[in-house]
Motif scaffolding. Sequence first.
Motif, short mmCIF file in Angstrom:
data_model
loop_
_atom_site.label_atom_id
_atom_site.label_comp_id
_atom_site.label_asym_id
_atom_site.label_seq_id
_atom_site.Cartn_x
_atom_site.Cartn_y
_atom_site.Cartn_z
N ALA A 153 27.63 26.53 22.66
CA ALA A 153 27.32 27.52 23.70
C ALA A 153 28.32 27.42 24.85
N ASP A 154 28.64 26.20 25.27
CA ASP A 154 29.57 26.01 26.37
C ASP A 154 30.96 26.54 26.03
N ASP A 155 31.36 26.41 24.77
CA ASP A 155 32.67 26.89 24.33
C ASP A 155 32.71 28.40 24.08
N ASN A 156 31.57 28.99 23.75
CA ASN A 156 31.58 30.38 23.27
C ASN A 156 30.87 31.40 24.14
N ILE A 157 29.94 30.99 24.96
CA ILE A 157 29.23 31.94 25.82
C ILE A 157 29.84 31.80 27.22
N LYS A 158 30.69 32.73 27.56
CA LYS A 158 31.45 32.66 28.81
C LYS A 158 31.02 33.77 29.76
N THR A 159 31.07 33.45 31.03
CA THR A 159 30.82 34.45 32.07
C THR A 159 32.11 34.65 32.85
N VAL A 160 32.47 35.90 33.03
CA VAL A 160 33.61 36.27 33.87
C VAL A 160 33.04 36.72 35.21
N TYR A 161 33.47 36.05 36.28
CA TYR A 161 33.09 36.43 37.62
C TYR A 161 34.20 37.30 38.19
N ILE A 162 33.90 38.57 38.38
CA ILE A 162 34.88 39.51 38.93
C ILE A 162 34.70 39.52 40.44
N ASN A 163 35.72 39.03 41.11
CA ASN A 163 35.65 38.83 42.55
C ASN A 163 36.14 40.08 43.29
N THR A 164 35.27 40.65 44.10
CA THR A 164 35.62 41.88 44.84
C THR A 164 36.09 41.57 46.26
N TYR A 165 36.33 40.30 46.56
CA TYR A 165 36.77 39.91 47.89
C TYR A 165 38.19 40.40 48.17
N ASP A 166 38.40 41.12 49.24
CA ASP A 166 39.71 41.56 49.75
C ASP A 166 40.60 42.20 48.68
N PRO A 167 40.17 43.30 48.07
CA PRO A 167 40.99 43.93 47.02
C PRO A 167 42.34 44.44 47.53
N ALA A 168 42.36 44.94 48.76
CA ALA A 168 43.63 45.47 49.30
C ALA A 168 44.65 44.35 49.43
N GLY A 169 44.22 43.19 49.91
CA GLY A 169 45.13 42.07 50.09
C GLY A 169 45.51 41.39 48.78
N ARG A 170 44.58 41.31 47.87
CA ARG A 170 44.84 40.60 46.61
C ARG A 170 45.57 41.46 45.58
#
Length: 167
Positions: free
Chosen positions: A98-115
């Motif tokens: 489970a640790d190797d195969n069930i992954k979560t992607v955290y999409i960070n919306t912090y400062d999109p203009a700057g990043r």
Amino acid sequence: MTNLNNIQIIKFEKIDEKQFKLNGYKNRARLYNIYFKLHDVDFFTTARFYPDCTLWEIEEGNLFTLDELSTLKNLLNISEDELDYEIFDIEQKILNWADDNIKTVYINTYDPAGRFDMDDDTFDAFVDYMVTEAENRGYEVEIVCQFEVDSFSNDFVLEMFDNYIPE
């Protein structure tokens, strides 16, 4: 189907998200049903994932019912004393999978203009693109607004940025 030395993971599915006590504190956990075969006999268990501390667990005593324990003992042709060791081994293999195969992607919306040097509309389309790509790869997706995310999520977002072609 994944084979882990006589354990075949058939499928997993997210079933819920709840609060549980972990080390004395309330923590949010995602619940997954994990269906597997052991020596051609079907089993399933519910595993918890705590995203805040990236911990997987199966609640003690929840891997097998009493009837399944008897079946397992006969299947493996082992004594009662050896059964605890086998259960621990099976549980660890499932949790490692489970640790190797069930992954979560955290999409960070912090400062999109700057990043990303994007206006709001372009960034919204980019987020939609990333969510679609993550789900197509079988990842869980969580939209967050924070200063940093884990390296797996950061690498994913950078890969998506390199491949993204705005319309």
